[in-house]
Motif scaffolding. Structure first.
Motif, PDB file in Angstrom:
ATOM      1  N   TYR A  69       0.833  -1.202   0.000  1.00 25.71           N
ATOM      2  CA  TYR A  69       0.000   0.000   0.000  1.00 25.71           C
ATOM      3  C   TYR A  69       0.869   1.253   0.000  1.00 25.71           C
ATOM      4  O   TYR A  69       0.648   2.190  -0.781  1.00 25.71           O
ATOM      5  N   ALA A  70       1.882   1.283   0.874  1.00 25.66           N
ATOM      6  CA  ALA A  70       2.769   2.436   0.964  1.00 25.66           C
ATOM      7  C   ALA A  70       3.595   2.602  -0.308  1.00 25.66           C
ATOM      8  O   ALA A  70       3.803   3.718  -0.794  1.00 25.66           O
ATOM      9  N   THR A  71       4.058   1.482  -0.850  1.00 25.53           N
ATOM     10  CA  THR A  71       4.850   1.534  -2.080  1.00 25.53           C
ATOM     11  C   THR A  71       4.027   2.075  -3.240  1.00 25.53           C
ATOM     12  O   THR A  71       4.515   2.874  -4.050  1.00 25.53           O
ATOM     13  N   ASP A  72       2.772   1.673  -3.336  1.00 16.68           N
ATOM     14  CA  ASP A  72       1.888   2.180  -4.398  1.00 16.68           C
ATOM     15  C   ASP A  72       1.666   3.678  -4.260  1.00 16.68           C
ATOM     16  O   ASP A  72       1.630   4.418  -5.255  1.00 16.68           O
ATOM     17  N   LEU A  73       1.507   4.158  -2.997  1.00 14.17           N
ATOM     18  CA  LEU A  73       1.333   5.593  -2.776  1.00 14.17           C
ATOM     19  C   LEU A  73       2.571   6.367  -3.222  1.00 14.17           C
ATOM     20  O   LEU A  73       2.472   7.418  -3.871  1.00 14.17           O
ATOM     21  N   LEU A  74       3.746   5.858  -2.879  1.00 14.87           N
ATOM     22  CA  LEU A  74       4.997   6.511  -3.266  1.00 14.87           C
ATOM     23  C   LEU A  74       5.162   6.525  -4.777  1.00 14.87           C
ATOM     24  O   LEU A  74       5.624   7.512  -5.353  1.00 14.87           O
ATOM     25  N   SER A  75       4.749   5.445  -5.433  1.00 10.97           N
ATOM     26  CA  SER A  75       4.851   5.375  -6.892  1.00 10.97           C
ATOM     27  C   SER A  75       3.944   6.407  -7.548  1.00 10.97           C
ATOM     28  O   SER A  75       4.332   7.070  -8.522  1.00 10.97           O
ATOM     29  N   LYS A  76       2.724   6.568  -6.997  1.00 13.18           N
ATOM     30  CA  LYS A  76       1.792   7.555  -7.542  1.00 13.18           C
ATOM     31  C   LYS A  76       2.333   8.970  -7.376  1.00 13.18           C
ATOM     32  O   LYS A  76       2.063   9.852  -8.191  1.00 13.18           O
ATOM     33  N   ALA A  77       3.077   9.191  -6.300  1.00  7.92           N
ATOM     34  CA  ALA A  77       3.653  10.515  -6.037  1.00  7.92           C
ATOM     35  C   ALA A  77       4.964  10.724  -6.782  1.00  7.92           C
ATOM     36  O   ALA A  77       5.560  11.803  -6.692  1.00  7.92           O
ATOM     37  N   ALA A 235      12.103   3.548  16.058  1.00  3.66           N
ATOM     38  CA  ALA A 235      12.302   2.270  16.742  1.00  3.66           C
ATOM     39  C   ALA A 235      11.236   2.044  17.807  1.00  3.66           C
ATOM     40  O   ALA A 235      10.840   0.905  18.070  1.00  3.66           O
ATOM     41  N   LYS A 236      10.748   3.142  18.426  1.00  5.63           N
ATOM     42  CA  LYS A 236       9.716   3.020  19.460  1.00  5.63           C
ATOM     43  C   LYS A 236       8.376   2.590  18.879  1.00  5.63           C
ATOM     44  O   LYS A 236       7.469   2.180  19.619  1.00  5.63           O
ATOM     45  N   LEU A 237       8.208   2.686  17.564  1.00  5.89           N
ATOM     46  CA  LEU A 237       6.966   2.259  16.928  1.00  5.89           C
ATOM     47  C   LEU A 237       6.910   0.751  16.742  1.00  5.89           C
ATOM     48  O   LEU A 237       5.885   0.198  16.325  1.00  5.89           O
ATOM     49  N   ASN A 238       8.039   0.067  17.021  1.00  5.47           N
ATOM     50  CA  ASN A 238       8.107  -1.393  16.923  1.00  5.47           C
ATOM     51  C   ASN A 238       7.770  -1.893  15.522  1.00  5.47           C
ATOM     52  O   ASN A 238       7.061  -2.895  15.348  1.00  5.47           O
ATOM     53  N   LEU A 239       8.265  -1.171  14.517  1.00  4.84           N
ATOM     54  CA  LEU A 239       8.074  -1.590  13.131  1.00  4.84           C
ATOM     55  C   LEU A 239       9.235  -2.473  12.702  1.00  4.84           C
ATOM     56  O   LEU A 239      10.308  -2.441  13.284  1.00  4.84           O
ATOM     57  N   ILE A 240       9.011  -3.269  11.666  1.00  2.00           N
ATOM     58  CA  ILE A 240      10.075  -4.094  11.118  1.00  2.00           C
ATOM     59  C   ILE A 240      10.264  -3.754   9.655  1.00  2.00           C
ATOM     60  O   ILE A 240       9.337  -3.299   8.983  1.00  2.00           O
ATOM     61  N   SER A 241      11.468  -3.926   9.162  1.00  2.00           N
ATOM     62  CA  SER A 241      11.746  -3.643   7.761  1.00  2.00           C
ATOM     63  C   SER A 241      11.206  -4.759   6.876  1.00  2.00           C
ATOM     64  O   SER A 241      11.247  -5.930   7.219  1.00  2.00           O
ATOM     65  N   SER A 242      10.690  -4.368   5.729  1.00  8.03           N
ATOM     66  CA  SER A 242      10.186  -5.337   4.774  1.00  8.03           C
ATOM     67  C   SER A 242      10.400  -4.805   3.376  1.00  8.03           C
ATOM     68  O   SER A 242      10.187  -3.614   3.112  1.00  8.03           O
ATOM     69  N   LYS A 243      10.848  -5.652   2.484  1.00  6.53           N
ATOM     70  CA  LYS A 243      11.119  -5.211   1.125  1.00  6.53           C
ATOM     71  C   LYS A 243       9.829  -4.989   0.359  1.00  6.53           C
ATOM     72  O   LYS A 243       8.869  -5.752   0.500  1.00  6.53           O
ATOM     73  N   PRO A 244       9.770  -3.938  -0.473  1.00  4.30           N
ATOM     74  CA  PRO A 244       8.577  -3.691  -1.277  1.00  4.30           C
ATOM     75  C   PRO A 244       8.420  -4.751  -2.350  1.00  4.30           C
ATOM     76  O   PRO A 244       9.362  -5.424  -2.722  1.00  4.30           O
ATOM     77  N   PHE A 245       7.183  -4.863  -2.862  1.00  2.00           N
ATOM     78  CA  PHE A 245       6.914  -5.870  -3.879  1.00  2.00           C
ATOM     79  C   PHE A 245       7.396  -5.406  -5.247  1.00  2.00           C
ATOM     80  O   PHE A 245       7.394  -4.244  -5.551  1.00  2.00           O
TER      81      PHE A 245
END
Length: 245
Positions: A69-77, A235-245
């Protein structure tokens, strides 16, 4: 949600998309049979995507990812790997009030259940505030409402919360107003519905706690930071890295 003698069956419906889940396998089968008998329904089997969210299943739980979802938004922008910055905002940028009101102030929050980030928001407030304290106080009200619905949902799932949920705020004046039931010159102009937070403090659902601005994770959504400080807050958001599709 349905409580059965075997466990729980959860039904999540959004327009024509539906998720049926829970820990009662037999109950889930009965619900699926009921809907397929009375409505035209296609069973997509195990959940992979829902409303743009990818669902990954592991032995010890599930992971929700919005990478696509985030990658698609960045692509549109038109934002790609060639436009990477260390911080989303210029560290030295400063915001100022507009015409005596604080329209630039935003509702900002992040909500966690345990260590899991379940909701986050950054949106400009629609009402003009007469002071930055009032703006912060309105943000407390919105965050209180955001905290109450997962408490209600957990109670419906037979997991009631026995203690108050901690709401961290980096504005001590807003905290004092929330605890003070005496109206005075600083608060008499604030609409009565803004005292929603105080009501739930009295009911024991919310507990306010002060936190320093530098340690406030929600500030990652609204304020500029130097790269190292930004990394600490992210880091406090407890997110993990993930590669875009």
């Amino acid at each position: 949600m349905s409580l059965t003698t075997q466990g729980i069956v959860l039904l999540i419906l959004y327009v024509d998309d539906m998720i049926i889940t829970g820990d009662d396998t037999a109950g889930i089968s009965e619900v699926k049979e009921f809907f397929s008998t009375n409505f035209e329904m296609k069973d997509l089997r195990s959940l992979n995507y829902f409303l743009g969210i990818e669902v990954l299943t592991y032995d010890n739980g599930i992971s929700l990812s919005e990478v696509k979802y985030a990658t698609d938004l960045l692509s549109k922008a038109g934002i790609g790997d060639d436009k990477i910055e260390n911080t989303p905002l210029e560290p030295n940028v400063r915001f100022s009030p507009i015409d005596g009101t604080f329209l630039s102030n935003a509702t900002l929050y992040r909500t966690l259940v345990g260590d899991s980030l379940i909701s986050w928001r950054r949106k400009k407030q629609t009402l003009a505030s007469r002071s930055s304290i009032e703006s912060e106080y309105r943000a407390l009200v919105d965050t209180t409402a955001e905290i109450l619905w997962p408490r209600w949902l957990l109670a419906e799932m037979s997991v009631p919360q026995s203690s108050a949920t901690t709401l961290y705020c980096d504005n001590r004046s807003a905290i004092q107003i929330a605890h003070n039931d005496v109206f005075h010159e600083r608060t008499k102009h604030i609409e009565i519905d803004c005292h929603f937070t105080r009501q739930h403090i009295d009911l024991g659902a919310i507990r306010l706690a002060s936190i320093g601005s530098l340690d406030q994770p929600a500030n990652v959504f609204t304020k500029p930071h130097l790269p190292r400080r930004l990394q600490v807050l992210v880091a406090k958001l407890n997110l993990i890295s993930s590669k875009p599709f």
